[in-house]
Design an enzyme around this catalytic site. Structure first.
Site, PDB file in Angstrom:
ATOM      1  CG  ASP A 256      -7.608   0.895  14.082  1.00  0.00           C
ATOM      2  OD1 ASP A 256      -8.605   1.488  14.547  1.00  0.00           O
ATOM      3  OD2 ASP A 256      -7.381   0.807  12.862  1.00  0.00           O
ATOM      4  CB  ILE A 257     -10.657   2.514  18.682  1.00  0.00           C
ATOM      5  CG1 ILE A 257     -11.649   2.228  19.807  1.00  0.00           C
ATOM      6  CG2 ILE A 257     -11.267   3.378  17.585  1.00  0.00           C
ATOM      7  CD1 ILE A 257     -11.921   3.399  20.699  1.00  0.00           C
TER       8      ILE A 257
ATOM      9  N   GLY B  49      -9.328  11.605  12.012  1.00  0.00           N
ATOM     10  CA  GLY B  49      -8.944  10.887  13.226  1.00  0.00           C
ATOM     11  C   GLY B  49      -9.757   9.624  13.478  1.00  0.00           C
TER      12      GLY B  49
ATOM     13  CG  ASP C  56     -15.978  11.281  13.462  1.00  0.00           C
ATOM     14  OD1 ASP C  56     -16.763  10.316  13.403  1.00  0.00           O
ATOM     15  OD2 ASP C  56     -16.334  12.471  13.361  1.00  0.00           O
TER      16      ASP C  56
ATOM     17  CB  THR D 183      -5.426  13.375  22.934  1.00  0.00           C
ATOM     18  OG1 THR D 183      -5.740  12.163  22.233  1.00  0.00           O
ATOM     19  CG2 THR D 183      -5.895  13.283  24.367  1.00  0.00           C
ATOM     20  N   GLY D 184      -6.318  14.609  19.761  1.00  0.00           N
ATOM     21  CA  GLY D 184      -5.792  14.704  18.396  1.00  0.00           C
ATOM     22  C   GLY D 184      -6.065  16.084  17.836  1.00  0.00           C
TER      23      GLY D 184
END
Ligand code: AR6
Length: 167
Positions: A9-10, A31, A33, A122-123
């Site tokens: 998880d970023i 996502g 964001d 990519t999401g």
């Protein structure tokens, strides 16, 4: 420059700057964001609102990047960039590459030495992972930057494996 891959998880990354796959409104979304605004708290949105008012009345253009506070995230800054929506009929790969290059340029301006990227577009924006990984890795490798540690944070094993096969 070191390029490393992490599955996870970023919002949990301890780096100078975390890159957000935002949209041009800068007002949040789903996502990555959504996760960044949820975990980082309202200070990030407050900064985004100020940026909209001062510089980006029409929104942040695709392929560009801009920094805010990281709020409660264990990072110093969030760099928001707007990936292109994938198109089967038009080649938008330069815009996707630009997200990485511009984010690193902003990181340099901030003095950030470590930067975490998600797999931009990519999401929700539908970019095939394999093509996105190629574009991302090429862009970062070719960038002229003082950033020393670039970390790609891939949300699931499948994405991690795709990046690993290209590194
Ligand atoms: N950490 C790391 N990667 C993540 C996380 C996370 N917490 N959550 C999702 N991913 P997306 P986009 C992965 O949809 O395609 C938003 O609504 C995800 O699995 O976040 O650029 C914005 O506001 C995928 O591989 O970004 C825009 O409207 C990657 O991150 C739009 O989505 C990117 O998926 C942007 O779409």
């Amino acid at each position: 420059m070191d390029i490393t891959l992490v599955q996870g998880d970023i919002t949990e990354q301890r780096v100078d700057a975390v890159v957000n796959a935002a949209n041009s409104s800068l007002m949040g979304g789903g996502g990555v964001d959504g996760a960044i605004h949820r975990r980082g708290g309202p200070e990030i949105l407050e900064d985004c609102r100020k940026l909209r008012a001062s510089h980006y009345g029409k929104g942040l253009p695709t392929g560009q990047a801009v920094a805010t506070t990281a709020g409660r995230l264990p990072a110093r800054w969030v760099i928001h960039t707007v990936g292109p929506v994938h198109s089967a009929s038009e080649d938008r790969s330069q815009l996707l590459a630009s997200c990485y290059v511009e984010s690193l340029r902003v990181a340099d301006e901030l003095g950030a030495r470590s930067v975490a990227f998600p797999a931009i577009s990519t999401g929700i924006y539908g970019w095939p992972m394999d093509d996105a990984a190629r574009i991302a890795l090429d862009a970062v490798r070719q960038a002229h930057t003082s950033v020393e540690d670039v970390r790609f944070v891939l949300f699931d094993r499948a994405a991690y494996d795709v990046f690993e096969s290209r590194i």
